[in-house]
Design a protein around this motif. Structure first.
Motif, PDB file in Angstrom:
ATOM      1  N   ARG C  82       0.814  -1.222   0.000  1.00 16.57           N
ATOM      2  CA  ARG C  82       0.000   0.000   0.000  1.00 16.57           C
ATOM      3  C   ARG C  82       0.846   1.270   0.000  1.00 16.57           C
ATOM      4  O   ARG C  82       0.391   2.307  -0.479  1.00 16.57           O
ATOM      5  N   PHE C  87      -1.386   4.446  -0.977  1.00 13.82           N
ATOM      6  CA  PHE C  87      -2.492   4.553  -0.029  1.00 13.82           C
ATOM      7  C   PHE C  87      -2.016   4.877   1.376  1.00 13.82           C
ATOM      8  O   PHE C  87      -2.777   5.322   2.220  1.00 13.82           O
ATOM      9  N   GLU C  88      -0.735   4.585   1.652  1.00 18.29           N
ATOM     10  CA  GLU C  88      -0.190   4.899   2.971  1.00 18.29           C
ATOM     11  C   GLU C  88       1.025   5.797   2.767  1.00 18.29           C
ATOM     12  O   GLU C  88       1.834   5.565   1.872  1.00 18.29           O
ATOM     13  N   PRO C 106       0.374  11.323  -5.215  1.00 16.60           N
ATOM     14  CA  PRO C 106      -0.728  10.562  -4.616  1.00 16.60           C
ATOM     15  C   PRO C 106      -1.060   9.316  -5.441  1.00 16.60           C
ATOM     16  O   PRO C 106      -0.634   9.190  -6.591  1.00 16.60           O
ATOM     17  N   ALA C 107      -1.840   8.434  -4.858  1.00 14.64           N
ATOM     18  CA  ALA C 107      -2.133   7.142  -5.494  1.00 14.64           C
ATOM     19  C   ALA C 107      -2.740   7.300  -6.880  1.00 14.64           C
ATOM     20  O   ALA C 107      -2.454   6.504  -7.773  1.00 14.64           O
ATOM     21  N   ASN C 108      -3.564   8.337  -7.063  1.00  8.80           N
ATOM     22  CA  ASN C 108      -4.241   8.451  -8.364  1.00  8.80           C
ATOM     23  C   ASN C 108      -3.324   8.988  -9.456  1.00  8.80           C
ATOM     24  O   ASN C 108      -3.715   9.051 -10.607  1.00  8.80           O
ATOM     25  N   LYS C 109      -2.102   9.389  -9.088  1.00 14.10           N
ATOM     26  CA  LYS C 109      -1.168   9.870 -10.100  1.00 14.10           C
ATOM     27  C   LYS C 109       0.007   8.905 -10.303  1.00 14.10           C
ATOM     28  O   LYS C 109       0.909   9.188 -11.066  1.00 14.10           O
ATOM     29  N   THR C 112       0.969   2.963 -11.067  1.00 15.53           N
ATOM     30  CA  THR C 112       0.672   1.632 -10.543  1.00 15.53           C
ATOM     31  C   THR C 112      -0.830   1.457 -10.534  1.00 15.53           C
ATOM     32  O   THR C 112      -1.564   2.420 -10.404  1.00 15.53           O
ATOM     33  N   ASN C 113      -1.285   0.226 -10.661  1.00 16.75           N
ATOM     34  CA  ASN C 113      -2.691  -0.079 -10.421  1.00 16.75           C
ATOM     35  C   ASN C 113      -2.782  -1.319  -9.577  1.00 16.75           C
ATOM     36  O   ASN C 113      -1.852  -2.120  -9.507  1.00 16.75           O
ATOM     37  N   MET C 114      -3.923  -1.444  -8.923  1.00 15.87           N
ATOM     38  CA  MET C 114      -4.025  -2.445  -7.873  1.00 15.87           C
ATOM     39  C   MET C 114      -5.195  -3.385  -8.129  1.00 15.87           C
ATOM     40  O   MET C 114      -6.253  -2.959  -8.615  1.00 15.87           O
ATOM     41  N   GLY C 134     -11.426   3.686 -15.320  1.00 16.09           N
ATOM     42  CA  GLY C 134     -10.239   4.542 -15.293  1.00 16.09           C
ATOM     43  C   GLY C 134     -10.020   5.331 -16.575  1.00 16.09           C
ATOM     44  O   GLY C 134      -9.112   6.162 -16.637  1.00 16.09           O
ATOM     45  N   ARG C 137     -11.052  10.016 -17.907  1.00 18.57           N
ATOM     46  CA  ARG C 137     -10.303  11.225 -18.262  1.00 18.57           C
ATOM     47  C   ARG C 137      -9.485  11.033 -19.545  1.00 18.57           C
ATOM     48  O   ARG C 137      -8.733  11.907 -19.949  1.00 18.57           O
ATOM     49  N   ALA C 182      -7.575  -2.916 -14.163  1.00 17.84           N
ATOM     50  CA  ALA C 182      -6.274  -2.337 -13.823  1.00 17.84           C
ATOM     51  C   ALA C 182      -5.356  -2.305 -15.045  1.00 17.84           C
ATOM     52  O   ALA C 182      -4.659  -1.315 -15.289  1.00 17.84           O
ATOM     53  N   LEU C 185      -5.319   0.414 -18.119  1.00 18.29           N
ATOM     54  CA  LEU C 185      -4.643   1.707 -17.974  1.00 18.29           C
ATOM     55  C   LEU C 185      -3.151   1.620 -18.283  1.00 18.29           C
ATOM     56  O   LEU C 185      -2.432   2.591 -18.127  1.00 18.29           O
TER      57      LEU C 185
END
Lengths: 291, 268, 400
Positions: C82, C87-88, C106-109, C112-114, C134, C137, C182, C185
């Motif tokens: 994470r 996420f952490e 941040p996670a959305n940038k 990686t995908n999970m 995903g 955009r 995932a 993307l």
């Protein structure tokens, strides 16, 4: 798995809770503290004198009228609670154990409808049912050899209030008991019988203890609004059998003695709290048994 | 299962619940001013009187305004509280939630009286607005109870997945959380609306001279002459709430079906 | 696994050796070692209040690698995944992905995908809408996006499932939707958080193979978190075994199995027998030890592993590294000891024997577990029967 993240999470959580919290602080905590403060003040003509005194409580607690009204409130609320919970339990049991899963929603729907209809109208209906020229008397008069109004006036007493309130709060008692019964793992009951208990003893030793949290919740849900009920004593009691809510209102508004009214309100809250705590304590004991 | 006796009992119980309510349409269409048997014949006069009554109309619009506003406010505030309590840990959470949920276990007369004392002391004139304030306060705990159930049944990783797939925190909330808790929001709105519409004590003390439906009914019950009109009004109210409940149940079932949960039945 | 069959037809010239992969596998290793680093963690620490969840993680995961984080629950493997996903936050240290510092990303940038443990399939959307989530955009025209969704569904074997409601899918199908969602993307890294733990055994084994194929097909880095050692061994190029927030061993699967660096790792991965040993003397290439039940052995220095301070010095060996035969039957293993069967556990294709070895003083050792492939027409020795245990020093590991 993830332990609390103190900084970021606490900040977000506090920001999130603040709108409802500020609302409750302004419109609930502040007013409650105000009447708590008022209850220790003196009453003057058209104003409140900000001087500390215990007189309001002394007067209230030594007043025989207050004793009578308080006792009546507690007795009525207890009776209503007892009646509703005892009558509701078999229905909740039936719903949970005997009704097929796909029909449960329909039964719940039927039981909740009366609860969503105007409370005031429901109370009023009991007035026309029990009145001297009311539904019951006129129905019975239709029978041969029955005089006019055989039961006379059935209103303006404690029994009438109990019947009315029990009817008004009936669905409140069914739902929490039903939820508690639904949570019981059915294999526990089979285990009870497998271990040699009869159906009845299984009910007594397994079902009932496990349903207890729901019964306690039902008790509180019925007891608290009933003891503070204002409408039924006015309409069914005809103003002759006031309960604590009517007395608080009379002191606050009609007699314009805010400190006295506040002291009565605080006393009522204390009594409700004590009774609720007793119930919660019982609940905790039952929960402990479960663990 | 030996449920025959229980079933009979449950049906009798339902009869006890419904019997008084069934009197409403019976006497609303009865051509007599006294609520007693035997019935005197069919009439729609009471409904006509009801519709012509100016004060009643005013009470009705007042009640609608109050109930709509209070339901919206309570649900909005409830969303904040429900999300805070189900998703975050923070110091003081238990006392904060305790205070917000307190009206659930407080007799309404106490809420009404304490609010009244403060409003009078601060000098805020009594009006529809003050009733809205009080109703929002007492509806909020019910809204939170419903919304918390909706929020807590959400898997936390749904939100994380949306975030991971490139959405912002806000758009993740809008695209994933909001649609999934929508049935809960609708239930919360309906519940708050109904509670507010039916609430008497707070409206009685905080409305000043403005009538609401319950306070108007209460004032009319003293006059035997207006009782049949009240029966007509009661009939209309019961029909409305059954309709509202049916709509609510429809939305709840649709929500359950859409997210593929098991149907447990009931909103409470 | 196939060394046990070999051991049944013993060849005096070739004592049993740990299994190794083919030259094709070896060339994959060489390629991976030459690939550029994709994820680099440098002294990563994570605290939750006072709790020290990650204690100085250092590792490099290469482009195209199938990497696993393996450990018991609470060891920090999910936390590490994470922190890579974003996420952490990390308390200290550096996380680089494809050479870029992720500190403020941040996670959305992140590239990686999970795939979540619960799959996190959006229940209010259809399969295609889930996969396309995903792409919101993405500036490409609608038709191209739809084609990309079809492509992704085809890749995971869900062609034609696009219009289905997501909540109506089975566990394995949800897993595939999560993968497609995932991978569409085109991330540089795919993170998988215990993706197979919710599946039943058959489905799990099938998905393991499919995941490997998928990884080879898309060629990106996969990082898998799992507590299942078998799953990690089957799927990974390299495995990091984690205990209490730290990495205990990071190696290729077969090294991890055949040369665990500590008793704890050996215990966690597969079954290993331990017998108390005493060091008799140290030579240039060997260490001479005396082992209860086995006698004196010269252990090559390459077969020495560490141990926790509290543990005694031990010899360890895997159940399949040793043979067991009825007493008197000729066999060719370089070293042989007598023993008595204590317990027989029959598994159909295999049998596990618990054998107590004869000690010099006439007593018997604690039981050691030995696995043998069952062969048609050969009797399975029974409890109480006297047997000969055949082994070779080359399959023994010294923990000291």
């Amino acid at each position: 798995m993830s332990a609390p993240r103190f900084d970021a999470e606490a900040r977000q959580g506090l920001a999130m809770i603040s709108p409802p919290l500020v609302y409750a602080l302004l419109l609930l905590a502040a007013p409650l503290l105000t009447i708590l403060a008022y209850s220790f003040f003196k009453d003057g003509y058209l104003e409140v004198i900000r001087e500390f005194t215990l007189d309001n409580y002394r007067t209230a607690l030594s007043d025989p009228v207050f004793h009578k009204v308080m006792l009546r409130s507690v007795v009525v609320a207890m009776l209503v609670t007892l009646v509703t919970v005892v009558l509701a339990f078999p229905v909740a049991y039936f719903l949970s154990f005997a009704v097929r899963a796909e029909r449960k929603a329909m039964w719940l729907f039927l039981i909740t409808i009366p609860f969503w209809t105007s409370y005031l109208i429901r109370v009023f209906l009991w007035k026309v049912i029990l009145a001297e020229n009311g539904v019951v008397n006129s129905l019975v008069t239709l029978l041969p050899f029955v005089d006019h109004s055989p039961f006379g006036n059935m209103l303006y007493n404690v029994q009438a209030m109990v019947v009315t309130l029990a009817h008004a709060y009936a669905p409140f008692a069914i739902l929490p008991i039903y939820v508690a019964l639904e949570k019981i793992d059915r294999s526990l009951l089979e285990a009870g019988q497998d271990l040699g208990e009869s159906r009845l003893m299984t009910f007594w030793r397994v079902t009932l203890p496990l349903a207890m949290p729901g019964v306690i919740a039902a008790t509180l849900i019925v007891f608290i609004p009933t003891i503070g009920d204002y409408v039924t004593p006015e309409l069914i009691g005809g103003g002759k059998t006031p309960m604590i809510a009517n007395m608080v209102q009379a002191n606050m508004l009609a007699l314009d003695n805010r400190p006295m009214g506040s002291a009565l309100a605080v006393t009522a809250m204390v009594i409700v709290t004590i009774v609720s705590l007793i119930f919660l304590f019982l609940n905790r004991r039952f929960l402990k048994v479960r663990q | 299962m030996k449920s025959g006796g229980l079933r009979l009992y449950a049906i009798l119980y339902l009869a006890f619940l419904y019997a008084p309510i069934l009197l409403l349409p019976l006497f609303a269409f009865n051509d007599g001013t006294i609520i007693a048997f035997p019935l005197k014949g069919f009439t729609t006069e009471w409904f006509g009187q009801m519709i012509a009554n100016q004060t009643l109309r005013r009470a009705f619009t007042n009640s609608l305004t109050i109930a709509l506003t209070a339901a919206l406010l309570a649900t909005c505030l409830g969303i904040f509280a429900a999300r805070a309590s189900t998703r975050f840990n923070f110091p003081g959470k238990t006392p904060a939630m305790g205070l917000i949920m307190l009206p659930l276990v407080l007799p309404e007369i106490i809420v009404a009286m304490s609010l009244l004392v403060v409003l009078l002391a601060v000098g805020i004139p009594l009006s529809i607005f003050t009733v809205i304030l009080g109703h929002t306060l007492i509806c909020m705990p019910y809204a939170i109870a419903i919304l918390s159930t909706a929020f807590s049944s959400l898997d936390k990783s749904l939100e994380e997945a949306a975030y991971d797939l490139g959405e912002t925190k806000w758009s993740a909330f809008r695209l994933v959380i909001l649609p999934l808790v929508m049935p809960g929001i609708v239930s919360s709105l309906l519940m708050s609306f109904t509670i507010s519409l039916d609430e008497f004590i707070i409206a009685f003390f905080l409305a000043g001279n403005e009538p609401t439906l319950p306070t108007y009914i209460f004032s009319q019950l003293r006059f035997p002459k207006s009782v049949p009109v009240m029966m007509a009004l009661g009939t209309v109210l019961v029909v409305l709430s059954v309709l509202l409940l049916t709509v609510a149940e429809y939305f709840r079932r649709r929500g359950v079906a859409r997210t593929g949960q098991k149907d447990h039945g009931g909103f409470l | 696994m196939n060394d046990t069959t070999k051991a049944l037809t013993p060849d005096p010239a070739n004592p049993p050796k740990p299994a190794t992969r083919s030259s094709k596998a070896a060339s994959r290793y060489a390629e991976l070692q030459a690939a550029k680093p994709m994820i680099e963690c440098r002294d990563v620490h994570k605290y939750y209040g006072d709790y020290h969840a990650l204690r100085g993680i250092d590792l490099t995961i290469r482009e195209g690698e199938f990497f696993s984080l393996l450990g018991p629950s609470g060891c920090g493997k999910t936390t590490l995944l994470r922190t890579i996903a974003g996420f952490e936050d990390i308390s200290s240290g550096v996380v680089l992905i494809d050479g870029g510092d992720m500190a403020d990303v941040p996670a959305n940038k992140r590239p990686t995908n999970m795939v979540f443990q619960s799959y996190a399939i959006f229940p209010h959307l259809s399969v295609a809408e889930n996969v396309a989530f995903g792409l919101r955009r993405d500036p490409r025209p609608k038709a191209e996006k739809a084609a990309a969704v079809e492509e992704a569904l085809k890749m995971v074997g869900l062609t034609g499932y696009g219009t289905r409601a997501a909540h109506a899918l089975s566990g394995g199908q949800r897993q595939r939707v999560a993968l497609a969602r995932a991978l569409i993307l085109k991330p540089k890294v795919l993170l998988l958080d215990e993706p197979l733990s919710a599946l039943d055994r058959k489905m799990r084994e099938q998905m393991q193979v499919e995941l490997i194929k998928l990884q080879r097909q898309v060629g990106i880095t996969f990082v898998l978190v799992t507590h299942d050692q078998e799953e990690a061994l089957v799927m990974s190029d390299r495995i990091a075994v984690m205990f209490e927030g730290g990495i205990a061993q990071l190696d290729e699967a077969e090294t991890l199995y055949s040369r665990p660096v500590s008793r704890r790792v050996a215990d966690f991965i597969g079954v290993m027998n331990f017998l108390p040993a005493t060091v008799l003397g140290e030579e240039a290439e060997n260490i001479r030890v005396d082992v209860e039940g086995l006698g004196e052995i010269d252990i090559p220095r390459a077969q020495i592993a560490g141990k926790d301070d509290d543990d005694p010095i031990m010899i360890g060996f895997r159940p399949e590294a040793v043979n067991v035969f009825p007493e008197g039957q000729p066999q060719t293993a370089p070293r042989q000891n007598g023993g008595t069967i204590d317990e027989v556990v029959y598994y159909g294709d295999m049998t596990y024997y618990d054998v107590r070895l004869d000690e010099e003083d006439g007593t018997r050792s604690e039981p050691v577990r030995i696995s043998m492939r069952n062969v048609f027409g050969r009797d399975i020795p029974c409890v109480g029967e006297r047997v000969t245990v055949g082994w070779s020093p080359s399959s023994m590991i010294l923990f000291r």
